[in-house]
Structure formats: structure tokens, C-alpha cells
Design a protein around this motif. Structure first.
Motif, mmCIF file in Angstrom:
data_model
loop_
_atom_site.group_PDB
_atom_site.id
_atom_site.type_symbol
_atom_site.label_atom_id
_atom_site.label_comp_id
_atom_site.label_asym_id
_atom_site.label_seq_id
_atom_site.Cartn_x
_atom_site.Cartn_y
_atom_site.Cartn_z
ATOM 1 N N TYR A 58 26.804 33.299 44.445
ATOM 2 C CA TYR A 58 28.122 33.100 45.399
ATOM 3 C C TYR A 58 28.888 33.449 46.565
ATOM 4 O O TYR A 58 30.085 33.402 46.554
ATOM 5 C CB TYR A 58 28.478 34.389 43.885
ATOM 6 C CG TYR A 58 29.659 34.591 44.072
ATOM 7 C CD1 TYR A 58 30.370 33.767 43.291
ATOM 8 C CD2 TYR A 58 30.858 35.561 44.401
ATOM 9 C CE1 TYR A 58 31.858 34.019 43.050
ATOM 10 C CE2 TYR A 58 31.887 36.365 44.346
ATOM 11 C CZ TYR A 58 32.549 35.104 43.479
ATOM 12 O OH TYR A 58 33.730 35.144 43.542
ATOM 13 N N TYR A 96 32.410 41.898 43.673
ATOM 14 C CA TYR A 96 32.324 41.017 42.820
ATOM 15 C C TYR A 96 31.208 41.705 42.183
ATOM 16 O O TYR A 96 29.654 41.521 43.448
ATOM 17 C CB TYR A 96 32.183 39.417 43.369
ATOM 18 C CG TYR A 96 33.560 39.704 44.478
ATOM 19 C CD1 TYR A 96 34.266 38.866 43.813
ATOM 20 C CD2 TYR A 96 33.497 39.603 45.813
ATOM 21 C CE1 TYR A 96 35.564 38.759 44.035
ATOM 22 C CE2 TYR A 96 35.312 39.375 45.924
ATOM 23 C CZ TYR A 96 35.887 38.297 45.256
ATOM 24 O OH TYR A 96 37.166 38.195 45.831
ATOM 25 N N VAL A 120 28.972 41.589 47.407
ATOM 26 C CA VAL A 120 28.694 40.978 46.360
ATOM 27 C C VAL A 120 27.211 41.875 45.868
ATOM 28 O O VAL A 120 26.202 41.848 46.469
ATOM 29 C CB VAL A 120 28.399 39.034 46.418
ATOM 30 C CG1 VAL A 120 27.836 38.763 46.125
ATOM 31 C CG2 VAL A 120 30.136 38.768 46.861
ATOM 32 N N THR A 176 35.615 42.165 40.154
ATOM 33 C CA THR A 176 35.688 41.373 40.320
ATOM 34 C C THR A 176 33.824 40.282 39.588
ATOM 35 O O THR A 176 32.908 40.826 40.225
ATOM 36 C CB THR A 176 36.107 40.343 40.319
ATOM 37 O OG1 THR A 176 37.065 40.699 40.947
ATOM 38 C CG2 THR A 176 37.194 38.865 39.782
ATOM 39 N N TYR A 177 34.046 39.968 38.388
ATOM 40 C CA TYR A 177 32.729 39.702 38.288
ATOM 41 C C TYR A 177 32.595 38.377 37.522
ATOM 42 O O TYR A 177 33.789 37.772 36.716
ATOM 43 C CB TYR A 177 32.116 40.040 36.229
ATOM 44 C CG TYR A 177 32.202 41.876 36.880
ATOM 45 C CD1 TYR A 177 30.912 42.560 37.286
ATOM 46 C CD2 TYR A 177 33.017 43.323 35.908
ATOM 47 C CE1 TYR A 177 30.862 43.853 37.571
ATOM 48 C CE2 TYR A 177 33.390 44.361 37.013
ATOM 49 C CZ TYR A 177 32.037 44.195 37.465
ATOM 50 O OH TYR A 177 31.463 45.842 37.936
ATOM 51 N N LEU A 218 31.404 32.221 48.392
ATOM 52 C CA LEU A 218 33.198 32.951 48.511
ATOM 53 C C LEU A 218 33.271 32.963 49.970
ATOM 54 O O LEU A 218 34.721 32.641 50.377
ATOM 55 C CB LEU A 218 32.708 34.708 47.945
ATOM 56 C CG LEU A 218 34.093 35.786 48.471
ATOM 57 C CD1 LEU A 218 35.110 34.631 47.863
ATOM 58 C CD2 LEU A 218 33.575 36.551 48.460
#
Lengths: 273, 409
Positions: free
Chosen positions: B372, B268, B243, B338-339, B376
Motif C-alpha cells: 500500500y 492508513y 502505514v 483510513t483503512y 500511496l
């Protein structure tokens, strides 16, 4: 023959050089642009470069940056710029109009939409500052197919191979950026420009115009001795800025500057003849 | 050898960009003619030195003794316990000299500038971290340094402006356009075009014309290379997910790139959702923008229906940019990464949580990644692992945070 080719052919015939003024579409207002274009033609302009306003004009100096900002303040856009050309064409079907700007508004409109609409309204060519030949593989064929002349920039540090490449890919004329810098810069070495133009003309048979930093009639006259066209932008746009509250006066100033340039250019052509 | 899929087609090991700087349809070289020659010169120099043993040795030496690498990977055990999900590990780029990952790249580019005999360095900066990192290496090498900074940013990041001046740099406030990072980049490009012969432009992120996105990535990839080895040593395997926050995307690419062929590692990128993607006040081109051309490359942009670049918003000045590195655009389209978006408010929460549970004050940029990762982790098992790039420390943001919370210092 395209309108641009016709223009250069007629000028050659009469032993004269092209005077190409630039203004940003919608600067300071949308109403100013079309009458000013007609006045430019009356003052001796042969081709008009019409700037498409962009939020991030990386290659422009402060004068033309602010012109973009003034135009964008009232939402001028590529679509509306094309509508201005359409209005200009209602009474002038002879003078070539070249759009000058950055790629993103064109990408946003879509390449195909852009060339179709440009052809429809009577645009003759387009100079996309941030689209070098390397990246033009998609747009170029569409432009050529539509009869739009792609105009390429050449810089003082463009080597002979690049001049050849631009000459092969370009149509209408080549635009020589007279200095390493942004539009409106002030340190022009005309002897150096002359050497470069002569070198370019040995490689290319396209007409070559000189722009970026042409300030006054004297410089225009000197450049007309060795180049096929003189492009003047910031010197005119700065008048729009100075007189943005009195458009008539801005236009009168622009007309005066262009008349003086026309006279100086024709005089130097006549002297050489 | 691992394979990645792009648009249904299986390709070999990841080796983008191509010769002309393309990541699929993104990247490339979209600049005015005058910059073509210096970019060619830069490409040639970079190609030559990136494999030159002396250059690599000097870079490694500087990264070790000047930057303080390797930066540690730290197991945030208390934070992980409180969430009750995956184990969170932090790659501590905040412990680098100058307090962020930015210096990894400026050290590399400055060495290149010296080898190319360019005595004058220019840079753009938003929050001021890249400006400080550039001024720092310029001071060390005795190079003249000019930093372009949006007038709005000069105002809100006065501490970093002063740091740059102490380091001997000239800070030029940029008054054009929206007077923020994108305008600083425009102005730096204008400076470069005017002084191409003696000037090296140190771009701070993985954007700009080729070779910048690839070059900056390569210099930042030290993050991911170290992390890969450190995770193996610490846990015996690679993490399940990476991340990192994404503005231009240099810290994220630095972490992601060495893992691209490791398909079991999810990636991410966290964009700044500002007041919320739905409000339009954000800096999340990958989440809510569309492809276009700006600052020399094709990528996802925040633009209006006419293709004019629009103003962005984020509490974090370092993420306040309307574009994103072209490689991220490609990683998004290919599905490899993935954004996602994290709002100002969520980032603040992440900031406080990390500060209180681990005694680590993160930069507001990095707080987006932390926030984030916390979300997650809660969806994962305790035997799974997330590696977060803690790209910078939060000292520079203390005033912003205090002001937002109504506290006068």
C-alpha cells in the motif's frame, strides 16, 4: 406474574424443585427440537433452556460446541430458533422457555427486533452468556419492557456485591455456574456448591438454579436439597451426539435421564419435608 | 494541544478507552461471569504497574537488552527513487528478537504475570509469531507455557510449531469451529476460565475484553514513540503518513497511537483483501464487515446475516482473523485513520519489490503495508514522507511463498 415466576411459585407450593433441561435448537436437525421439548416436559421438565447456536461458543465445553456445529451445519439461526419456540407454543402454553446463547446473533438481529419477536412467539427469558450487567444497559430495559426475564449467571468467584447486582437486575431466576470452567466439566464439588448457594440465597430472593457439570440423577437429587433448580445440558446433549442417526433413541435416552433426575429430586425434597 | 473530531464534536486530547474499556461504542467487556473477576484483577495490576518505576525500569531494560530496541528507522532510498514519489521510511520491527513486533507485548505481559504470581502462561496464535514470542519470554522467566493454535494453522505453520516446542511450550491444536486463529482464541478463553487462579492469558493483539486492547496497545506504543523521535532526528519533522498492516491490529496501533493527536499525520491501516473484497474471500472487517460482539469486545466483524462469524481468507496467516481491535473500529468511525485493502497478489508484489530493491525480506503481513505504501507514495511528492511499520521478517513465510509460486524447496 411471568410464566417463570408462576412455575417457581407452583413448585414451592408442592415442595418441589425445578428441573431445567437444555438443548441446542436444531441439534441434530430442526425437526428434532420441538418434539424433544414436549418429551422433556412429559418427563418432568419445568422450564426449558433452548440454546441459540453460535459459531464461537467461548463458554461451552466440547459437547455443546459440537451441538452448535451440528445445528449450524444446516443453517440453524436465531430467527429459526424463535420459529421453533413458536411451534412449541402451539401445544404448550404453560412451560417457560428461556433462550440461552451469545450476544452477537442478538445484536445482528437488532435488540428491538429480538425482544419483539421473542415476546410474540412466547419466549419467557433470555440468558446471554457474554453479556455481563456492565454492558447490558441497552438490552435490559427493552427486555423488561417486553416482559422477557433477563437471567444472569453467577460464578464461584462472583463477590457479594455482584450477587446483589445480578439479583437487582435479574428476573425469573439466577443461574449459578457450579465451577470455574466450561459447560460439561466434571470436577464438581457439591459441598462447595451448597455453601455458595446458601450464601447467594442470603442476598437474593430470586430462585437460584445450579448448572455446568450436573451429570446424573444422584447429583440432581443432592443439588435439589439446597438449590431451587437443577440445570442439565451436556449430559443430555451428549445423548443427541451418540444417537444422532436415530433421533427416537436420542429422545428416549434424554427422557430416561430426566425421569431419573425428576425422581431423585422429588425424593430428596420429600425427605427434607 | 491538538484536537480531534469525533462525529462532529470536538474533544480534547485523545484519552480512550474510558474506564470500562470503551472506544466510543466499541470495546468493552463481553465475557462470561467467571472471567469478570480475573479481568478485574488484571486491570488493577496493570493500573498499578504501568506507572510503577521498578516495573518500567525492568521493562525498558528488557526491551533494550533482550528485544534489541530501539529498532532502527531506515530510509528505503532506492525503493523511493524507483517509485518517484514520497520518501518511504521503514520502522524495522523485523529486527527485534524473534523477528516481529509481537515480543514488545509478550515481554510486558510476562513481567506482569510474574508480579501477579501466575506461574502458568497461555496464549493463542495464528501464524505462530505471537506463540513463539510468548514461548520465548516464558522460557526466559521459567513459566509454564501452553499455546493454542488452530489445527489448520498447526499444519501450515509447522516451522513455528517446532520453534515453540523447542522453547519448551506445549502447543495444543484446536479442532473446533474453523480450526484457525479465532478458534484458538475461544479455546484459550476456555482454558483461562478453567484455570483462572494460576493462569495469565497473554493475548497477542489489541482485541479481547478490556483491559487487553489498551494494555497491548500501551506495550506496543514503544514503536510509535521511538519512531516519532527517530523521524525528527532523521528528517527534522514528523512523517506525512503512517502505514501499517491490520489483522487484530497490534503493530498498527503501536505505531499510530503516539501520533493520534498529531492531526497532520495521516494514518492508513491495511487489511488483507485476500482474493479481493468483492469475492468475499478476505479478512477485511473494517472495509467490508459490520459491528458485532466477539471475543470479549464490540468491533467490526466478518459475519453472516444471522450473526454467525464467517471464515476469513488471507495468504498471511497473521492477518487471517474475522475481527479487529476495537480502537481501530473507533479510529475508522471517527475518521482519524483510513483503512484500505491489499490483495494476496498485491502483497506478493510488495514482498518481491522490497526484497529486490532494499535487500529486506518482509513478512507477508508487513508486505501488505509495503504494497500500500508503494501505491500511496506514487501519489505524493518526493519531499513528502511515509513511515511504514515493517512489523516482521519474512523467513517464516518462505515455504508459503515458494508453494504459491510453484517452487519446491
Amino acid at each position: 406474574m411471568s410464566r417463570i415466576q408462576n412455575t417457581f411459585a407452583a413448585l414451592r407450593e408442592s415442595g418441589r424443585k425445578a428441573l431445567i433441561p437444555f438443548l441446542t435448537a436444531g441439534d441434530p436437525t430442526a425437526e428434532f427440537t420441538v418434539p424433544c421439548m414436549h418429551a422433556m416436559v412429559a418427563a418432568g421438565a419445568d422450564i426449558i433452556e433452548l440454546g441459540i447456536p453460535f459459531s464461537d461458543p467461548m463458554a461451552d465445553g466440547p459437547v455443546i460446541q459440537r451441538a452448535s456445529e451440528r445445528a449450524l451445519a444446516h443453517k440453524m439461526s436465531l430467527r429459526k430458533t424463535l420459529a421453533l419456540v413458536e411451534a412449541f407454543r402451539r401445544t404448550d402454553t404453560v412451560t417457560p422457555v428461556v433462550l440461552m446463547g451469545y450476544l452477537n446473533p442478538i445484536e445482528s438481529l437488532g435488540y428491538r427486533n429480538f425482544v419483539e419477536r421473542a415476546r410474540e412467539v412466547g419466549v419467557d427469558g433470555a440468558l446471554t452468556v457474554d453479556l455481563p450487567p456492565e454492558e447490558s444497559g441497552e438490552l435490559l430495559p427493552l427486555m423488561l419492557e417486553a416482559g422477557l426475564d433477563p437471567i444472569f449467571l453467577l460464578a464461584p468467584n462472583s463477590g457479594p456485591e455482584r450477587v446483589q447486582e445480578m439479583s437487582d437486575l435479574g428476573r425469573g431466576y439466577l443461574y449459578y455456574v457450579s465451577l470455574k470452567g466450561v459447560t460439561g466439566a466434571s470436577n464438581l464439588d457439591l459441598d462447595d456448591v451448597e455453601r455458595r448457594i446458601r450464601a447467594i440465597k442470603e442476598i437474593s430472593s430470586l430462585p437460584v438454579g445450579v448448572g455446568f457439570g450436573v451429570k446424573n440423577a444422584e447429583m440432581a437429587g443432592t443439588i435439589a436439597r439446597f438449590a431451587d433448580a437443577v440445570v442439565v445440558g451436556s449430559a443430555l446433549v451428549s445423548q443427541i451426539e451418540a444417537f444422532q442417526d436415530s433421533p427416537d433413541q436420542a429422545q428416549a435416552q434424554i427422557v430416561d435421564i430426566l425421569r431419573a433426575m425428576r425422581e431423585a429430586m422429588d425424593a430428596s425434597a420429600a425427605r427434607d419435608a | 494541544m491538538t484536537l480531534i473530531k469525533d462525529s462532529g464534536r470536538v474533544s480534547g486530547p485523545y484519552n480512550l478507552p474510558d474506564e470500562r474499556g470503551h472506544f466510543g461504542p466499541y470495546g468493552g467487556i463481553f465475557v462470561a461471569e467467571t472471567l469478570m473477576e480475573p479481568l478485574t484483577e488484571l486491570r488493577a495490576a496493570y493500573e498499578r504497574y504501568r506507572t510503577d518505576p521498578d516495573f518500567i525500569a525492568e521493562l525498558d531494560h528488557d526491551l533494550k537488552h533482550y528485544v534489541g530496541r530501539p529498532s532502527p528507522v531506515y530510509h528505503a532510498a532506492r525503493l523511493s527513487r524507483e517509485i518517484g514519489g514520497a520518501q518511504i521510511y521503514l520502522k524495522r520491527e523485523d529486527l527485534n528478537h524473534t523477528g516481529a513486533h509481537k515480543v514488545n507485548n509478550t515481554v510486558g505481559q510476562a513481567l506482569l504475570a510474574r508480579r501477579m504470581n501466575k506461574p502458568r502462561i497461555i496464549a493463542e496464535t495464528g501464524a505462530g509469531q505471537h506463540g513463539v514470542a510468548t514461548a520465548t519470554v516464558a522460557a526466559r522467566l521459567g513459566l509454564k507455557c501452553i499455546v493454542y493454535m488452530g489445527a489448520v494453522d498447526v499444519e501450515r505453520q509447522s516451522l513455528n510449531v517446532y520453534r515453540m516446542k523447542l522453547l519448551g511450550a506445549e502447543v495444543v491444536p484446536v479442532e473446533s469451529g474453523s480450526r484457525t486463529l479465532k478458534d484458538a482464541l475461544n479455546e484459550a478463553l476456555r482454558d483461562w476460565v478453567t484455570h483462572v487462579d494460576d493462569t495469565f492469558y497473554i493475548i497477542g493483539t489489541v482485541a479481547g475484553p478490556h483491559p487487553y486492547p489498551a494494555m497491548v496497545r500501551d506495550f506496543q506504543s514503544v514503536i510509535g514513540r521511538e519512531a516519532k523521535q527517530q523521524m525528527r532526528e532523521l528528517t527534522g519533522r514528523l512523517p506525512d503518513a503512517l502505514v501499517a498492516c491490520v489483522g487484530g491490529g497490534s503493530n498498527a496501533i503501536g505505531l499510530f497511537h503516539p501520533f493520534i493527536d498529531d492531526c497532520d499525520v495521516a494514518m492508513y491501516g491495511v487489511e488483507a483483501a485476500g482474493d479481493g473484497i468483492e469475492t468475499g474471500r478476505h479478512s477485511a472487517p473494517l472495509s467490508a464487515g459490520r459491528p458485532g460482539v466477539l471475543h470479549g469486545n464490540r468491533t467490526y466483524l466478518m459475519e453472516d446475516e444471522d450473526g454467525e462469524i464467517i471464515e476469513t481468507h488471507s495468504i498471511s496467516a497473521g492477518l487471517d482473523y474475522p475481527g479487529v481491535g476495537p480502537e481501530h473500529a473507533w479510529l475508522k468511525d471517527s475518521g482519524r485513520a483510513t483503512y484500505v485493502g491489499i490483495t494476496d497478489a498485491q502483497a506478493m508484489e510488495g514482498f518481491h519489490t522490497l526484497t529486490l530493491t532494499e535487500g529486506i525480506i518482509p513478512a507477508l503481513e508487513s508486505s501488505h503495508a509495503v504494497a500500500y505504501a508503494i501505491q500511496l507514495a506514487a501519489t505524493m511528492r518526493p519531499d513528502q514522507q511515509i513511515l511504514v511499520n515493517l512489523s516482521g521478517r519474512g523467513d517464516k513465510d518462505i515455504n508459503t511463498i515458494a508453494t504459491r509460486e510453484g517452487i519446491r524447496l
